[in-house]
Scaffold this active site. Structure first.
Site, mmCIF file in Angstrom:
data_model
loop_
_atom_site.group_PDB
_atom_site.id
_atom_site.type_symbol
_atom_site.label_atom_id
_atom_site.label_comp_id
_atom_site.label_asym_id
_atom_site.label_seq_id
_atom_site.Cartn_x
_atom_site.Cartn_y
_atom_site.Cartn_z
ATOM 1 N N GLN A 93 -141.528 -18.723 70.135
ATOM 2 C CA GLN A 93 -140.991 -19.883 71.199
ATOM 3 C C GLN A 93 -139.925 -18.282 72.314
ATOM 4 O OE1 GLN A 93 -142.288 -20.736 68.980
ATOM 5 N NE2 GLN A 93 -143.105 -22.806 69.497
ATOM 6 N N ASP A 116 -136.082 -32.207 67.468
ATOM 7 C CA ASP A 116 -137.367 -33.375 68.674
ATOM 8 C C ASP A 116 -137.107 -34.251 67.696
ATOM 9 O OD1 ASP A 116 -139.107 -30.532 68.870
ATOM 10 O OD2 ASP A 116 -137.927 -29.621 67.626
ATOM 11 N N LYS A 121 -137.025 -27.161 65.298
ATOM 12 C CA LYS A 121 -138.330 -25.748 64.557
ATOM 13 C C LYS A 121 -138.194 -24.578 63.324
ATOM 14 C CE LYS A 121 -141.049 -24.621 66.834
ATOM 15 N NZ LYS A 121 -143.243 -25.961 66.206
ATOM 16 N N ARG A 174 -149.015 -34.869 68.863
ATOM 17 C CA ARG A 174 -148.369 -33.630 68.434
ATOM 18 C C ARG A 174 -147.037 -35.237 67.472
ATOM 19 N NH1 ARG A 174 -145.498 -29.389 70.462
ATOM 20 N NH2 ARG A 174 -145.404 -28.315 68.281
ATOM 21 N N GLY A 218 -142.344 -28.056 73.918
ATOM 22 C CA GLY A 218 -140.838 -29.013 73.713
ATOM 23 C C GLY A 218 -140.298 -30.649 73.931
HETATM 24 O O1 MRU Z 1 -143.403 -26.491 68.459
HETATM 25 P P1 MRU Z 1 -142.353 -26.878 70.276
HETATM 26 O O2 MRU Z 1 -143.296 -25.519 71.419
HETATM 27 O O3 MRU Z 1 -142.817 -27.946 70.471
HETATM 28 O O4 MRU Z 1 -141.399 -26.879 69.203
HETATM 29 C C1 MRU Z 1 -139.971 -28.117 69.573
HETATM 30 C C2 MRU Z 1 -139.317 -26.618 70.310
HETATM 31 O O5 MRU Z 1 -139.172 -26.438 71.530
HETATM 32 C C3 MRU Z 1 -137.788 -26.524 68.988
HETATM 33 O O6 MRU Z 1 -138.122 -27.515 67.814
HETATM 34 C C4 MRU Z 1 -136.779 -26.965 70.239
HETATM 35 O O7 MRU Z 1 -135.192 -26.312 69.635
HETATM 36 C C5 MRU Z 1 -136.758 -28.150 70.565
HETATM 37 S S1 MRU Z 1 -137.226 -29.094 71.633
HETATM 38 C C6 MRU Z 1 -136.161 -29.410 72.850
#
Ligand code: MRU
Length: 368
Positions: A207, A248, A259, A94, A55
């Protein structure tokens, strides 16, 4: 937020041992609630890479504490070089979420003002704590702004249940607390507004199924898990009043990386005149970018996450099942970009704005 009645954040310093950071292990949820110790930079990098923590907001805060732990590992005489390396190692874990690099850069700037190794370590801890506390404060403000949108929808429906669709987990587990997309939902629920959330399962890591469903359940928010591809059907039948997701990375003109699958939800929402909101703290903006599709780096993860599905088996143990022929090749992009034109509005800690450069910069004039 509360877990079985006890208040938790997703990251904190170990009580009695400020040289250890503790996090909720998100790989084990929803089947097991476990807390992991992170004692060094390498622990933090591994936790971010394998998604023990994930996240956008949380990986930012975790990277900040990673820089703090790095100051404890660094020799007094070589602290700057050690931290430069630590920063680039963290940034490489990441690539898509802006918050991670933003937090590392902020830590480096702050630590750089220290006048001795001891002073720099002190600053590192203060700054990591400040980043975590600000994350919570910003999410709380997002909740207050977004509450007005849900309250309007509720009034227009004469108090009938407001149906909200969300994708992935932009909940408190994705931040230090409260969440971005979930903040208005929690605020509305707590204010007595009838809400119901359609939770996209969010393949391949699920998730939505494992994290969003769990945290909404912990808070008592009515919700229903749906297959990723169900959203368009629900919108065609008037069963979605609004879509709200997190982000993100968001460019200065409002393109949204989120996502994988968010773009398809935004297309379906536009086709059905359902408003599509994106909630984010300012740490998720990348004011240096204008064209999200061309320029936002999209993480590509291990194809085994697509080829296998993980979950609890009938004996209660975690298991992974192959869902395709053993030799089937797969690809696994973690995020997609929703162009600004498909986003109804952005909900930030400073307020609500259209997804346009002019509107965004009216909230963030210092970025002109
Ligand atoms: O791959 P992740 O679980 O780290 O992805 C991020 C997310 O959970 C989503 O894209 C989310 O909507 C944005 S993070 C606040």
């Amino acid at each position: 937020m509360k877990v079985d009645g006890h208040p938790y954040r997703t990251i904190w310093l170990k009580p009695g041992n400020p040289r250890v950071v503790q996090v909720i292990n998100q790989i084990k949820l929803p089947h097991e609630f476990a807390v992991d110790d992170l004692s060094c930079l390498e622990d933090v990098c591994r936790a971010i890479r394998d998604m023990t923590v994930r996240g956008a907001g949380l990986i930012g805060a975790c990277a900040a504490y990673g820089m703090y732990l790095a100051t404890l590992e660094a020799p007094d005489t070589d602290l700057s070089r050690f931290l430069a390396l630590a920063g680039s190692t963290l940034k490489a874990t990441r690539p898509t979420a802006a918050n991670l690099a933003w937090a590392v850069d902020r830590m480096q700037r702050a630590i750089g003002t220290g006048t001795s190794a001891a002073h720099q370590r002190h600053i590192a801890l203060q700054t990591a704590n400040a980043i975590a506390d600000e994350d919570v404060a910003h999410c709380r403000k997002i909740g207050g702004h977004g509450l007005a949108i849900i309250a309007d929808l509720s009034r227009n429906k004469h108090g009938q249940v407001v149906n909200i669709l969300t994708h992935c987990n932009a909940g408190w587990l994705a931040f230090v607390d409260i969440g971005s997309a979930t903040a208005p939902i929690y605020a509305a629920h707590d204010a007595g507004i009838a809400v119901h959330v359609w939770v996209d399962e969010t393949r391949p890591r699920n998730q939505g199924a494992s994290l969003t469903a769990w945290e909404l359940g912990q808070h008592g928010v009515p919700h229903t898990l749906i297959a990723d591809n169900a959203g368009g059907h629900l919108m065609q039948h008037g069963l979605v009043d609004m879509v709200i997701t997190g982000a993100d990375r968001v460019t200065r003109n409002g393109d949204v990386a989120n996502k994988i699958g968010t773009y398809l939800k935004a297309l379906a929402a536009r086709d059905n005149a359902v408003p599509m909101y994106v909630a984010l703290p300012s740490s998720t903006f990348d004011f240096g970018l204008r064209d999200g599709i061309a320029n936002i780096p999209i993480e590509e993860r291990d194809p085994s996450e697509v080829r296998f599905i993980s979950g609890q088996n009938s004996r209660g143990a975690m298991d992974a099942l192959l869902i395709c022929p053993p030799s089937t090749p797969a690809r696994n992009w973690g995020f997609d970009v929703t162009p600004a034109r498909l986003v109804t509005q952005l909900i930030c800690e400073r307020g609500i704005c259209d997804a346009t450069e002019m509107a965004i910069l009216s909230l963030f004039p210092e970025q002109q």
